[in-house]
Enzyme design. Structure first.
Site, PDB file in Angstrom:
ATOM      1  N   GLU A 214       0.663  -1.107   0.053  1.00  0.00           N
ATOM      2  CA  GLU A 214      -0.268  -0.234   0.079  1.00  0.00           C
ATOM      3  C   GLU A 214       1.277   1.127   0.138  1.00  0.00           C
ATOM      4  O   GLU A 214       1.416   1.402   0.778  1.00  0.00           O
ATOM      5  CB  GLU A 214      -1.204  -0.137   1.445  1.00  0.00           C
ATOM      6  CG  GLU A 214      -2.100   1.369   1.188  1.00  0.00           C
ATOM      7  CD  GLU A 214      -2.705   0.994   2.170  1.00  0.00           C
ATOM      8  OE1 GLU A 214      -2.581   0.222   3.308  1.00  0.00           O
ATOM      9  OE2 GLU A 214      -2.635   2.476   2.850  1.00  0.00           O
TER      10      GLU A 214
ATOM     11  N   ARG B 183       1.378  10.147   0.833  1.00  0.00           N
ATOM     12  CA  ARG B 183       1.847  11.052   2.199  1.00  0.00           C
ATOM     13  C   ARG B 183       3.340  12.014   1.861  1.00  0.00           C
ATOM     14  O   ARG B 183       3.229  12.126   2.869  1.00  0.00           O
ATOM     15  CB  ARG B 183       2.115  10.700   3.815  1.00  0.00           C
ATOM     16  CG  ARG B 183       0.784   9.853   4.456  1.00  0.00           C
ATOM     17  CD  ARG B 183       0.379   9.187   5.596  1.00  0.00           C
ATOM     18  NE  ARG B 183      -0.806   8.122   5.572  1.00  0.00           N
ATOM     19  CZ  ARG B 183      -1.063   7.062   6.521  1.00  0.00           C
ATOM     20  NH1 ARG B 183       0.564   6.867   7.716  1.00  0.00           N
ATOM     21  NH2 ARG B 183      -1.340   6.256   6.112  1.00  0.00           N
TER      22      ARG B 183
ATOM     23  N   THR C 129      -4.198   6.186   2.095  1.00  0.00           N
ATOM     24  CA  THR C 129      -4.367   7.589   2.521  1.00  0.00           C
ATOM     25  C   THR C 129      -4.778   7.943   1.128  1.00  0.00           C
ATOM     26  O   THR C 129      -5.026   9.337   1.175  1.00  0.00           O
ATOM     27  CB  THR C 129      -2.901   8.152   2.344  1.00  0.00           C
ATOM     28  OG1 THR C 129      -2.346   7.550   3.776  1.00  0.00           O
ATOM     29  CG2 THR C 129      -3.699   9.311   3.410  1.00  0.00           C
TER      30      THR C 129
ATOM     31  N   LYS D  98     -11.156  -1.949   5.635  1.00  0.00           N
ATOM     32  CA  LYS D  98      -9.869  -0.826   6.673  1.00  0.00           C
ATOM     33  C   LYS D  98     -10.636  -0.916   7.761  1.00  0.00           C
ATOM     34  O   LYS D  98     -11.853  -0.593   8.083  1.00  0.00           O
ATOM     35  CB  LYS D  98      -9.521  -0.072   5.943  1.00  0.00           C
ATOM     36  CG  LYS D  98      -8.879   0.436   7.288  1.00  0.00           C
ATOM     37  CD  LYS D  98      -7.493   1.613   6.146  1.00  0.00           C
ATOM     38  CE  LYS D  98      -7.236   2.517   6.838  1.00  0.00           C
ATOM     39  NZ  LYS D  98      -5.756   2.906   5.736  1.00  0.00           N
TER      40      LYS D  98
HETATM   41  C1  3PG Z   1      -3.052   3.558   7.597  1.00  0.00           C
HETATM   42  O1  3PG Z   1      -2.509   4.362   7.190  1.00  0.00           O
HETATM   43  O2  3PG Z   1      -2.978   2.154   8.138  1.00  0.00           O
HETATM   44  C2  3PG Z   1      -1.969   3.678   9.232  1.00  0.00           C
HETATM   45  O3  3PG Z   1      -1.453   4.842   9.463  1.00  0.00           O
HETATM   46  C3  3PG Z   1      -1.501   2.948   9.925  1.00  0.00           C
HETATM   47  O4  3PG Z   1      -0.627   2.708  11.077  1.00  0.00           O
HETATM   48  P1  3PG Z   1       0.481   3.018  11.625  1.00  0.00           P
HETATM   49  O5  3PG Z   1       1.690   3.412  11.700  1.00  0.00           O
HETATM   50  O6  3PG Z   1       0.499   2.412  13.393  1.00  0.00           O
HETATM   51  O7  3PG Z   1       0.672   1.441  11.074  1.00  0.00           O
END
Ligand code: 3PG
Length: 209
Positions: A41, A45, A69, A129
């Site tokens: 994925e 960002r 995201t 999710k």
């Molecule tokens: C996501 O977008 O899935 C999360 O930011 C993942 O969270 P984590 O950094 O706690 O794994």
């Protein structure tokens, strides 16, 4: 959706790929795939995220390279154009879902409440999710949501780590867990991609145990 679902069920972990440049993003992806993973994925960002996504999708056509995201329909269109084969969102944005559905691209929107789950379900989605999983109730929350939506598969993300991974994966409704623990910033900055391969292998070992 089925090829992606098969891979999620087989590998059970989905690493986040985040980078400021495509060259590094390719090295991260190569390390993860070398470790045995096949679903990546790429999160939107950084300013270079779309270029990273495109480079990875081109270089590794056999992997499932998705975009994460994703906030809106414009981004959904763009990530599909750049080669994303699935989309993940932190929350449920109906226009993004409509774009993905119109192009037959699997989308996993984030849900954190029963109402959001119902909205996703009523749009025809059966894979979501749970985000941020550790904040909204973790494995217990998934069990509760799955008890009313028995044909939904969940991908929890947010606070998943090697310690709590077994507890999440033990929930029958969990297809796979996503997260950034597989791609730590310090190792990437140090150029230690072997460490990322090891994290991927360790995660697969935990999933298989
Ligand atoms: C996501 O977008 O899935 C999360 O930011 C993942 O969270 P984590 O950094 O706690 O794994």
């Amino acid at each position: 959706m089925s090829a992606l679902i098969e891979s999620l069920k087989a590998k059970r972990v989905v690493p986040l790929v985040q980078s400021e440049d495509p060259t590094t993003a390719l090295k991260i992806s190569e390390a993860l795939l070398e470790g045995g993973l096949e679903v990546l994925e790429v999160v939107l960002r950084t300013d270079a995220a779309l270029d990273c996504l495109e480079a990875i999708a081109k270089e590794f056509p056999k992997a499932h390279v998705g975009a994460g995201t994703v906030f809106n329909a414009v981004q959904s269109e763009e990530v599909i154009r750049r080669g994303a084969t699935f989309i993940v969102s932190p929350g449920l944005d109906e226009p993004s879902v409509e774009v993905a559905q119109s192009k037959n691209i699997p989308i996993l929107p984030g849900v954190a409440t029963p109402s959001e789950l119902m909205r996703a379900y009523n749009m025809g989605l059966r894979t979501v999710k749970l985000f941020p999983a550790s904040v909204v109730g973790g494995p217990k929350m998934i069990k509760a949501l799955a008890s009313v939506a028995r044909d939904v598969g969940f991908m929890p993300t947010g606070g998943v780590n090697p310690q709590n991974l077994p507890e999440y994966l033990a929930v029958p409704a969990v297809l796979a867990c996503g997260g950034s623990w597989l791609t730590p910033k310090a190792e990437i900055e140090a150029g230690d991609f072997a460490a990322i391969t090891k994290l991927a292998k360790d995660a697969i070992a935990i999933a298989n145990s």
